[in-house]
Structure formats: structure tokens, C-alpha cells
Design an enzyme around this catalytic site. Structure first.
Site, mmCIF file in Angstrom:
data_model
loop_
_atom_site.group_PDB
_atom_site.id
_atom_site.type_symbol
_atom_site.label_atom_id
_atom_site.label_comp_id
_atom_site.label_asym_id
_atom_site.label_seq_id
_atom_site.Cartn_x
_atom_site.Cartn_y
_atom_site.Cartn_z
ATOM 1 N N ASN A 1 -20.995 117.712 38.568
ATOM 2 C CA ASN A 1 -19.651 117.886 38.833
ATOM 3 C C ASN A 1 -18.988 116.888 39.752
ATOM 4 O OD1 ASN A 1 -21.688 119.064 40.735
ATOM 5 N ND2 ASN A 1 -19.744 119.485 42.062
ATOM 6 N N HIS B 1 -24.221 128.133 44.571
ATOM 7 C CA HIS B 1 -24.250 127.836 43.248
ATOM 8 C C HIS B 1 -25.016 129.073 42.392
ATOM 9 C CE1 HIS B 1 -22.014 124.130 44.122
ATOM 10 N NE2 HIS B 1 -23.102 123.705 44.625
#
Length: 549
Positions: free
Chosen positions: A288, A380
Site C-alpha cells: 500500500n 489490518h
């Protein structure tokens, strides 16, 4: 032969091991290393050591390891990466100076040639190859934000190489002249059931901190033949374009008109890593932190420009997913931040790539992508559930043996698992997002009281929609999180470090995780991962038909 109390290896297996020891059984007589045959294991959590540096500090631009040391158009940031098979590699480097400011003028990539001279002898070189070059820009159409243009990035593919062979090379433009010093690399072994690289280093979420330098020092001391970087490379996007950085971008710069980056951090990273990756091939998949949005909604430009990928060689049309062989291992590198749905290009490529794998030649099948499916940390948690729902069944049906992930800044090893259930034929999932980056270490677990995230917070805007829901069966039925460490989690610990994979033969591989705070040879976690192709059905291709065997 002795084993730890947790081992319960069948006597027959132990006897067989003794009989075939000379033929390749890698069970040392006095070994106390557990194997996946002993599992599933009772979950283990190592308490977080508060004395560790949970927050890392980036190397400054004044550090001698990241400063530009070449002159003119001499090559720097030199690296090696693999092609699809042993007979080819890519050599990459940068020439010329990058620029950052309000009035940048990109260099002409055609002004400097891309040449590699190489051979089996240190001197003179017997072969020459040419490649292509490019320059990329990171542009921000907002007042006060600085733009960036890179040096000239060169990629040259060498072909016709012999397996497991040492080659010497120089890269650059001999007409200027501006050639590098002499470097060397070793090709991968030929693919086969008894042919493997000795040691494969695996690391994720690396960044460029003082903890990173420890990680790379320890990793280098393990003398790897190949490095896998499972996403999140430089963390250049923790900075504004003026070079101001933060451990938490959104916390410190909430009013930025776009998520800025400081692209010189990529140059710093390339210079720091050159000592290792100019000799040892590195294979990278996007994370990311490589998204790096800029003008015209462009993303992943630095990632796609700076590294060479065997995309075309492996039938892929993208830098976000590709595959390659390293001896008897077939690696599949997948993209979590582009379309992974069953109707998309990546999924269709994956189906074809898996169908083409010959397990008699490459018995081991290893997959990697950045965000984990099976992580029990609060950070996450179940973020990539949409990707799991799309792809897990396909990977399981083809008998993927090991999955490497990053993203979560800690270490975790799973039991063999499929669809959240313990399954002796499921992969072992290894999360190694503990390379040492600037963001804080993950230390909280979703199964601890008060730590279970709200389901609506689980999705990542770049990974997909809302897919993570309450469990419908098992000990956590009706809940979004377990109230204890889940059965599929075998071992977890919050420490910076790296891992080493040593495949011994067609069914045995040794996985070792090393912690940064320990001496180089001290083991943090270790297990033999054992394939059981006689017990686990694997989809194969016979005469163009897909069948289950």
C-alpha cells in the site's frame, strides 16, 4: 533421535528418515525442530518486549550510506532481479541526478545508453547486452507542492545463462565512458525436485530506518541466494514534498490536498541496498505504501519504474502480478491493490499460471502478496477478506504450500489453514511485515478484550468493499473476533526481523525467523514445513484438461 515434547512424529516416519538419511532426509539426529507433521500446534504468543524500539527512526539524507557517491552519469542504485527461469536475469541501475522542486526538467533517457558487459570471468567480459531506459515523474497539481523527476532508470535483460553459475558484470554507457565497477551474481539452479537455492531471505515493510539497517545486516550475514520483499519498500509516502516526515501521515498532515510523497527517499533506499542487491537478486511485490497517488490519478509509478519484473516472461501484462522459478520452487507474486476478482485479468492469469505448473519439476508452490488473510493482530485485521474470498479456493485447489505476507508490522506463523479451518492440506501462512519501517510496531491482538475492531472499519479502500463479516461456525461463531488466540494462529511475536527459507528436497523445507535484537545465529522461530503430496489432492493439467488427482 530426540524431539521436543511438542513433537509427536510417528515412529514410522522417524525410522524412514533414518533409512533414507543419506538420500536427502534433512532431519538431524539430535534435531529438536518441530515439523508441520506434528501440528496443528497450540497457539503461542510471545509477550512484547517493552525495551524494544517500537517506533523506528529514518536514516537522514546526510547519512553516508544514502548520499550520492558517483559522478556525472556513472551508474548507481544497481540491482539484480530474476526472469522467469534460471537462464535469464535483469540488471537495473540509475544514471544522472534526480530533481525535486517547482521547475524541474526531466532528463532525456535516450541520452545515455543501457549496456551490460558480462561473462564467467572477472575480466575480460565475453558478452554484451543492451536494454531500455526511462524517466518517471511524480507530479502534484497543487500550489506549494514540489514535483520530482527521476534520474535515468535502466533495465537490461541478460539471456542464455547457465544454471547455478557465477557471472561478473559491469553496467553503464561505455561511450561516455561511464561504466560501473565489476559486480557479480549467481544464477538460480535448474528447476527440478532436488535442485534449490540454498537460502531465500524473506522480508516485508522494510523502509529505511536504523532498525532497517539491523535487519539488512542480519539478513546479509545469512548469505541468501535470493531476497523476497513482500511490499512496502521505502515509505516515501510518510513525507511531504518538502521533506518533512512523520510516523503517522494522516495524523500529522490532515489538511494535505493529496497524499504527498518525498521521492528522494527512493534514491536513498536504492543506494543503501546496492551492496546487497547488486549481488543477490531481489524480487518485489507492491504494498500500500507504493500507491503514491499523483496528478491524473496515476499510482504506483515509482514502483513500476524502478524495478524490473518478469511479467512478460511469465505471461503477465502487469508489474503487479507475475511468477518465476527458483530451482524446484515456483513463486507466484500477486497484487492486492488492483482487481483480483474472478472476472479480472489477474485472476485469469493466475488460473493459467497455476495450470502450467509442473509439480514434478517445481514441487514447491509459494505465493506472496502484501496484506495477510490470516493475521490475528488488531492492525489490518481481516482487511483483505475480499481478496481471500475471491482467490483462496483456487490457490488451495492447486496445493499452494506456503504463503508470505507483510503489511502487519509483526511476525506470525499459522497452522495449516483453509477458510479459517485447520486443514492438513492448507498452506502455512507467514506474516513478515517486521522489516523495521518508521511506522509503529503492531503489538495489539484482535482477540484481546476491547481490541476487536468494528467490522465496518475492516475494509481498505484500495483492496475492495465490505466483505469481512461475523464468523458463522467454530469457536467464534456469531462474533467478528475470537476471544482467545485463534486455533489457526500457531505463533506470534511483535519484533523486527526477517526470515530464511531453506528448501531441502521435494517435501521438506526449513523456515527460520530471526529477531533483530538477537545475535545473528539465534533463532526466534523455526519449523520444518513438510509437503504431503500423497495425501493432499492437487489439481493438475493433463492433455489440456484440468482434473483432480
Amino acid at each position: 533421535m530426540t524431539f521436543s515434547s511438542s513433537s509427536s512424529v510417528p515412529a514410522l516416519a522417524a525410522i524412514t528418515c533414518l533409512v533414507v538419511l543419506v538420500l536427502g532426509c534433512y532431519w538431524p539426529v539430535e534435531a529438536r525442530i518441530p515439523t508441520t507433521l506434528d501440528g496443528p500446534f497450540e497457539p503461542v504468543t510471545i509477550p512484547f518486549d517493552q525495551s524494544l524500539r517500537g517506533n523506528a527512526v529514518d536514516l537522514p539524507e546526510s547519512d553516508h550510506r544514502v548520499r550520492r557517491r558517483v559522478k556525472g552519469f556513472e551508474p548507481e542504485q544497481i540491482s539484480v532481479s530474476l526472469s522467469a527461469n534460471y537462464d535469464s536475469v535483469w540488471i537495473s541501475w540509475v544514471t544522472g541526478e534526480s530533481q525535486i522542486g517547482y521547475n524541474i526538467k526531466p532528463l532525456d533517457p535516450k541520452s545515455v545508453a543501457s549496456v551490460v558487459r558480462y561473462g564467467k570471468l572477472r575480466y575480460p567480459p565475453t558478452h554484451e547486452a543492451t536494454g531500455y531506459s526511462l524517466v518517471y515523474n511524480q507530479l502534484y497539481p497543487f500550489e506549494g507542492l514540489q514535483n520530482y523527476t527521476s534520474g535515468i532508470i535502466h533495465h537490461v535483460r541478460l539471456t542464455g545463462l547457465k544454471p547455478n553459475t557465477l557471472y561478473f558484470y559491469r553496467c553503464g554507457d561505455p561511450s561516455i565512458p561511464a561504466m560501473s565497477e565489476i559486480y557479480h551474481f549467481r544464477t538460480m539452479p535448474v528447476s527440478g525436485p532436488w535442485s534449490y537455492p540454498e537460502r531465500i531471505a524473506v522480508v516485508g515493510d522494510l523502509g529505511l530506518t536504523y532498525n532497517t539497517t539491523t535487519t539488512i545486516s542480519h539478513l546479509t550475514s545469512n548469505d541468501p541466494n535470493l531476497v523476497l520483499l513482500i511490499g512496502d519498500v521505502t515509505y516515501a509516502n510518510l513525507y511531504l514534498t518538502n521533506g518533512t516526515g512523520s510516523d503517522c501521515y494522516s495524523c500529522s498532515f490532515p489538511h494535505s490536498p493529496i497524499h504527498e510523497t518525498y521521492q528522494p527517499r527512493w534514491d536513498y533506499w536504492g543506494r543503501f541496498m546496492e551492496n546487497l542487491i547488486s549481488k543477490v537478486p531481489i524480487m518485489v511485490i507492491e504494498g500500500n505504501h507504493e500507491i503514491e497517488e499523483q496528478a491524473e490519478n496515476k499510482t504506483f509509478v515509482a514502483y513500476s519504474s524502478r524495478f524490473a519484473f518478469p511479467s512478460e516472461e511469465s505471461g503477465s501484462s502487469s508489474t503487479f502480478y507475475y511468477s518465476f522459478n527458483a530451482g524446484g520452487i515456483h513463486f507466484i507474486m500477486l497484487g492486492a491493490y488492483i482487481d483480483f476478482t474472478r472476472s479480472g485479468k489477474q485472476y485469469k492469469w493466475l488460473e493459467q499460471d497455476l495450470a502450467n505448473v509442473d509439480r514434478s519439476t517445481t514441487p514447491w508452490l509459494v505465493a506472496t502478496w502484501h496484506p495477510p488473510w490470516y493475521s490475528t493482530y488488531k492492525a489490518h485485521y481481516r482487511e483483505a477478506e475480499c481478496m481471500r474470498l475471491e482467490m483462496e479456493e483456487l490457490l488451495y485447489s492447486y496445493g499452494v504450500d506456503i504463503v508470505f505476507n507483510g503489511h502487519v508490522h509483526a511476525y506470525e506463523r499459522s497452522n495449516r489453514v483453509y477458510n479459517y479451518n485447520l486443514d492438513p492440506c492448507g498452506p502455512v501462512y507467514l506474516t513478515v511485515g517486521d522489516g523495521g519501517n518508521r511506522e509503529k510496531m503492531a503489538v495489539k491482538y484482535a482477540d484481546e478484550p476491547g481490541n476487536c475492531p468494528e467490522p465496518s472499519t475492516a475494509p481498505d479502500e484500495y483492496i475492495g468493499g465490505f466483505c469481512a463479516k461475523n464468523f458463522t461456525s467454530g469457536p467464534a461463531a456469531g462474533k467478528f473476533c475470537w476471544d482467545r488466540q485463534p486455533d489457526y494462529s500457531a505463533f506470534r511475536e511483535s519484533s523486527f526481523g526477517h526470515g530464511i527459507l531453506e528448501v531441502k528436497n521435494e517435501t521438506w523445507a526449513l523456515w527460520t525467523w530471526y529477531r533483530n535484537q538477537d545475535a545473528d545465529n539465534k533463532v526466534g522461530d523455526q519449523i520444518y514445513i513438510v509437503r504431503q503430496p500423497d495425501k493432499c489432492h492437487v489439481r493438475q493439467v493433463l492433455k489440456s484438461w484440468i482434473v483432480d488427482v
